[in-house]
Enzyme design. Structure first.
Site, mmCIF file in Angstrom:
data_model
loop_
_atom_site.group_PDB
_atom_site.id
_atom_site.type_symbol
_atom_site.label_atom_id
_atom_site.label_comp_id
_atom_site.label_asym_id
_atom_site.label_seq_id
_atom_site.Cartn_x
_atom_site.Cartn_y
_atom_site.Cartn_z
ATOM 1 N N LEU A 53 -24.745 52.088 100.201
ATOM 2 C CA LEU A 53 -25.885 51.248 99.887
ATOM 3 C C LEU A 53 -25.800 50.875 98.415
ATOM 4 C CD1 LEU A 53 -28.874 53.149 101.593
ATOM 5 C CD2 LEU A 53 -27.720 51.091 102.431
ATOM 6 N N ASP A 54 -26.274 49.681 98.066
ATOM 7 C CA ASP A 54 -26.335 49.300 96.659
ATOM 8 C C ASP A 54 -27.160 50.315 95.887
ATOM 9 O OD1 ASP A 54 -24.891 47.026 97.248
ATOM 10 O OD2 ASP A 54 -26.634 45.700 97.255
ATOM 11 N N MET A 55 -26.850 50.469 94.624
ATOM 12 C CA MET A 55 -27.565 51.430 93.780
ATOM 13 C C MET A 55 -29.077 51.218 93.833
ATOM 14 S SD MET A 55 -26.998 52.090 89.709
ATOM 15 C CE MET A 55 -27.970 53.266 88.779
ATOM 16 N N THR A 57 -30.877 49.964 96.197
ATOM 17 C CA THR A 57 -31.438 50.051 97.548
ATOM 18 C C THR A 57 -31.672 51.509 97.927
ATOM 19 O OG1 THR A 57 -30.205 48.064 98.167
ATOM 20 C CG2 THR A 57 -31.057 49.413 99.959
#
Length: 213
Positions: A53-55, A57
């Site tokens: 997951l993106d940082m 998110t």
């Protein structure tokens, strides 16, 4: 920062809740070594990353506990048999009927001069599809809460696709206009649910994580 929470654990895999602001895996540089994978490995040294997951998110992530299970889960992601849904709050009021699925089908490419940003590129972009539906419209704030289902798994896909249709995610410092980017202290994007077939016993597992915004 809230440490990652282990939602489920068995001999094959882990389901973990990643807080917003924590990297999924180590980045470049000594200041980017603290991450979800290393924190989980303090409890489960054998834990292996399956997806990210993106940082910015938050939400559910799946990890494997053996290389064989990691390979099976990677293949399941590639075959699109692992189903993920997200909840996001976007800028503006969408007119679609609540509960009706819509689809964004726009190819995504890396924006080389502005890495790590991605862009819509009809010539060089990779095929990318995102399903979405309206959960709630807030006419006072001029925001809409959406349920999102990425069909493909491109980097930044949800953020780029929603920007492309004119509804950037609130709190998105990388893509949203400044007034939208700073309307929230965090990115309002959360990996809400995860559903997949267990690689060992074949049962379907489904997990949900409460949306923190």
């Amino acid at each position: 920062m809230t440490p990652p929470e282990i939602i489920y654990a068995d001999s094959a895999l882990l389901v973990v809740h990643k807080p917003a602001g924590l990297l999924s895996v180590p980045g470049k540089g000594p200041d980017k070594q603290d991450c979800l994978s290393r924190q989980v490995q303090q409890l489960y040294p054998e834990a292996l990353v399956v997806h990210r997951l993106d940082m910015a998110t938050s939400g559910l992530m799946l990890m494997a506990r053996t290389p064989t299970v990691q390979q099976v889960l990677n293949q399941a992601f590639a075959a699109r048999t692992i189903h993920k849904r997200y909840v996001a709050v976007v800028n503006g009021c969408l007119s679609a009927h609540t509960g009706h699925w819509q689809c964004i089908d726009l190819p995504i490419a890396l924006d080389w001069p502005n890495r790590p940003r991605r862009v819509i590129n009809l010539e060089t972009g990779k095929p990318s599809q995102t399903r979405w539906q309206v959960l709630h419209t807030d006419t006072t704030r001029q925001q809409t809460r959406l349920l999102l289902e990425p069909i493909t798994g491109r980097s930044h896909q949800l953020r780029v696709h929603l920007l492309a249709i004119g509804h950037a995610i609130v709190g998105d410092r990388l893509y949203a206009p400044e007034v939208v980017a700073f309307a929230s202290e965090r990115l309002l994007l959360h990996a809400h649910s995860l559903e997949f077939v267990h690689p060992l016993h074949g049962q379907t597992l489904r997990f949900e994580s409460p949306v923190p915004f």
